[in-house]
Design an enzyme around this catalytic site. Structure first.
Site, PDB file in Angstrom:
ATOM      1  N   LYS A 110       0.842  -1.199   0.000  1.00 12.40           N
ATOM      2  CA  LYS A 110       0.000   0.000   0.000  1.00 12.40           C
ATOM      3  C   LYS A 110       0.875   1.246   0.000  1.00 12.40           C
ATOM      4  O   LYS A 110       0.570   2.234  -0.666  1.00 12.40           O
ATOM      5  CB  LYS A 110      -0.945  -0.025   1.200  1.00 12.40           C
ATOM      6  CG  LYS A 110      -1.965  -1.157   1.074  1.00 12.40           C
ATOM      7  CD  LYS A 110      -3.291  -0.826   1.696  1.00 12.40           C
ATOM      8  CE  LYS A 110      -4.367  -1.797   1.231  1.00 12.40           C
ATOM      9  NZ  LYS A 110      -4.657  -2.867   2.183  1.00 12.40           N
ATOM     10  N   LYS A 189      -3.758  -9.255 -10.070  1.00 12.98           N
ATOM     11  CA  LYS A 189      -4.724  -9.798  -9.117  1.00 12.98           C
ATOM     12  C   LYS A 189      -5.998  -8.956  -9.146  1.00 12.98           C
ATOM     13  O   LYS A 189      -5.917  -7.718  -9.131  1.00 12.98           O
ATOM     14  CB  LYS A 189      -4.108  -9.754  -7.714  1.00 12.98           C
ATOM     15  CG  LYS A 189      -5.003 -10.350  -6.637  1.00 12.98           C
ATOM     16  CD  LYS A 189      -4.621  -9.888  -5.231  1.00 12.98           C
ATOM     17  CE  LYS A 189      -5.780  -9.118  -4.650  1.00 12.98           C
ATOM     18  NZ  LYS A 189      -5.924  -9.015  -3.236  1.00 12.98           N
ATOM     19  N   LYS A 192     -10.128  -4.431  -5.656  1.00 12.46           N
ATOM     20  CA  LYS A 192     -10.811  -3.130  -5.662  1.00 12.46           C
ATOM     21  C   LYS A 192      -9.818  -2.009  -5.919  1.00 12.46           C
ATOM     22  O   LYS A 192     -10.129  -1.036  -6.591  1.00 12.46           O
ATOM     23  CB  LYS A 192     -11.465  -2.886  -4.295  1.00 12.46           C
ATOM     24  CG  LYS A 192     -12.751  -3.637  -4.073  1.00 12.46           C
ATOM     25  CD  LYS A 192     -13.092  -3.685  -2.578  1.00 12.46           C
ATOM     26  CE  LYS A 192     -13.210  -5.104  -2.086  1.00 12.46           C
ATOM     27  NZ  LYS A 192     -13.073  -5.273  -0.645  1.00 12.46           N
TER      28      LYS A 192
HETATM   29  P1  ADP Z   1      -9.498  -6.393  -2.454  1.00 11.18           P
HETATM   30  O1  ADP Z   1      -8.097  -6.797  -2.843  1.00 11.18           O
HETATM   31  O2  ADP Z   1     -10.382  -6.285  -3.635  1.00 11.18           O
HETATM   32  O3  ADP Z   1      -9.527  -5.158  -1.573  1.00 11.18           O
HETATM   33  P2  ADP Z   1     -10.000  -7.801  -0.023  1.00 11.18           P
HETATM   34  O4  ADP Z   1      -8.604  -7.503   0.443  1.00 11.18           O
HETATM   35  O5  ADP Z   1     -11.112  -7.056   0.632  1.00 11.18           O
HETATM   36  O6  ADP Z   1     -10.066  -7.579  -1.587  1.00 11.18           O
HETATM   37  O7  ADP Z   1     -10.224  -9.349   0.100  1.00 11.18           O
HETATM   38  C1  ADP Z   1     -11.288 -10.000   0.749  1.00 11.18           C
HETATM   39  C2  ADP Z   1     -11.090 -11.503   0.657  1.00 11.18           C
HETATM   40  O8  ADP Z   1     -11.133 -11.910  -0.718  1.00 11.18           O
HETATM   41  C3  ADP Z   1      -9.731 -11.974   1.180  1.00 11.18           C
HETATM   42  O9  ADP Z   1      -9.875 -13.241   1.775  1.00 11.18           O
HETATM   43  C4  ADP Z   1      -8.900 -12.059  -0.056  1.00 11.18           C
HETATM   44  O10 ADP Z   1      -7.825 -12.959   0.065  1.00 11.18           O
HETATM   45  C5  ADP Z   1      -9.911 -12.533  -1.096  1.00 11.18           C
HETATM   46  N1  ADP Z   1      -9.530 -12.037  -2.422  1.00 11.18           N
HETATM   47  C6  ADP Z   1      -9.509 -10.755  -2.830  1.00 11.18           C
HETATM   48  N2  ADP Z   1      -9.114 -10.644  -4.102  1.00 11.18           N
HETATM   49  C7  ADP Z   1      -8.849 -11.920  -4.518  1.00 11.18           C
HETATM   50  C8  ADP Z   1      -8.412 -12.488  -5.745  1.00 11.18           C
HETATM   51  N3  ADP Z   1      -8.162 -11.725  -6.811  1.00 11.18           N
HETATM   52  N4  ADP Z   1      -8.257 -13.817  -5.815  1.00 11.18           N
HETATM   53  C9  ADP Z   1      -8.528 -14.621  -4.740  1.00 11.18           C
HETATM   54  N5  ADP Z   1      -8.947 -14.136  -3.553  1.00 11.18           N
HETATM   55  C10 ADP Z   1      -9.114 -12.813  -3.429  1.00 11.18           C
END
Ligand code: ADP
Ligand code: TRP
Length: 320
Positions: A110, A189, A192
């Site tokens: 970040k 990946k 959001k």
């Molecule tokens: P983002 O990266 O979109 O902010 P979060 O960090 O809120 O997503 O992730 C919420 C959950 O979803 C976590 O358990 C995270 O590991 C899973 N997750 C998020 N993006 C992915 C992805 N591209 N592939 C697999 N799991 C994901």
């Protein structure tokens, strides 16, 4: 066996969240006593608009219930309805070495993205450890990006146990190798923060448009396609329907079949998969009192367990 996981209400949930965390978590919930929560304290590290945070939290609740979370079986709650976790987070912070947090990959990422870190973001893994340890979660279904956070939790719990006596169960991450990191429309990946997501419950037209915009290589329609392991629409389709993905892969490898056709198949399959959940979500949206009641009851059940843990923790550290 107790299972725990959380998700931040920091924006609309997407296919990465669904295949990486929600679907595995919902399946795992069949095998034990699951505690799933909306991590709204965590979301405060990035969301500073109250109305937005409330709306996001409600969205996550609707999404989970629509996708099949059974509130009779699973304890489903808002993190902020369990303020005990912030007390535990403080106590855990006092046995957490600074360098462990300084080296946390998600924190470093970040900062590398140019974000000015607040203290909350820095101590984020400690609050996450508190979420898990306060209910003695033994299994934590998450995507791969959360692996290190669960390891940090184990380290903190281990240190605490050594200092104060056996108190916490050491949790284990449950990560499905096939959907641990789902790619987004640009191949990074899906996240959001990258603006490359396909929302679970986006409008049909927008969803189709997003899917058609997924990057692919430039092999012409007539060519027998190679390097299909890297192909993003296929990776998404594999997560949804492995048999259909194999069939598409064979057509592509044979030649005369292009990525446009593949993307249309993917869009149709995704929209069909989520159609019943979308209908259920619309129904829940008309019944928000029920949703709030589910969260209230979940919080009450979680609080019983949290209070038990905190009694023990206060005792062993000498606060009582
Ligand atoms: P983002 O990266 O979109 O902010 P979060 O960090 O809120 O997503 O992730 C919420 C959950 O979803 C976590 O358990 C995270 O590991 C899973 N997750 C998020 N993006 C992915 C992805 N591209 N592939 C697999 N799991 C994901
Ligand atoms: N950090 C997790 C995420 O970004 C959300 C989360 C908070 C969590 N507390 C947790 C996940 C406890 C598992 C267990 O997705």
């Amino acid at each position: 066996m107790r299972i725990l996981s959380g998700i931040q209400p920091s924006g609309k949930l997407h296919l990465g969240n669904y295949f990486g965390m929600m679907r595995p978590a919902l399946e795992l919930a069949q095998q034990g006593e699951a505690f799933y929560f909306i991590a709204d304290y965590h979301a405060l590290t990035s969301v500073t608009d109250a109305a937005q945070l409330r709306e996001n939290a409600l969205d996550v609740a609707l999404d989970f219930l629509a996708c099949g979370l059974d509130p009779k079986r699973t304890v489903f709650y808002r993190q902020s309805d369990l303020p005990q976790v912030t007390e535990l987070a403080w106590i855990l912070a006092c046995v957490t070495p600074m360098p462990m947090l300084e080296n946390a990959v998600s924190y470093k990422d970040k900062i590398a993205q140019g974000l000015k870190p607040n203290v909350g973001l820095f101590t984020y893994p400690v609050l996450q450890a508190a979420d898990i340890l306060i209910v003695q979660g033994a299994r934590v279904p998450v995507g791969r990006d959360q692996k290190q956070h669960i390891e940090i939790t184990r380290d903190i719990a281990g240190t605490f146990n050594r200092l104060f006596g056996e108190t916490f169960v050491l949790p284990e991450a449950v990560i499905r190798p096939d959907t641990a990191v789902l790619p987004g429309t640009d191949g990074r990946k899906m996240s959001k923060s990258y603006g490359n997501t396909i929302e679970i419950f986006g409008e049909e037209k927008a969803t189709r448009k997003k899917i058609m915009s997924i990057v692919t290589d430039s092999q012409p329609v007539e060519a027998p396609k190679t390097n299909l392991d890297q192909n993003i629409p296929l990776q998404l389709l594999r997560a949804l329907d492995p048999a259909l993905a194999r069939e598409q892969e064979m057509k592509l490898a044979a030649g005369g079949y292009g990525y446009g056709a593949l993307k249309t198949v993917l869009a149709d399959a995704l929209l069909a998969h989520f159609a019943p959940m979308r209908a259920r979500r619309a129904e829940l949206q008309r019944n928000l009192d029920y949703v709030q009641q589910v969260l209230r009851e979940g919080a009450e059940r979680a609080r019983v367990v949290a209070d038990q843990t905190m009694r023990r923790v206060r005792e062993v550290v000498g606060l009582r």
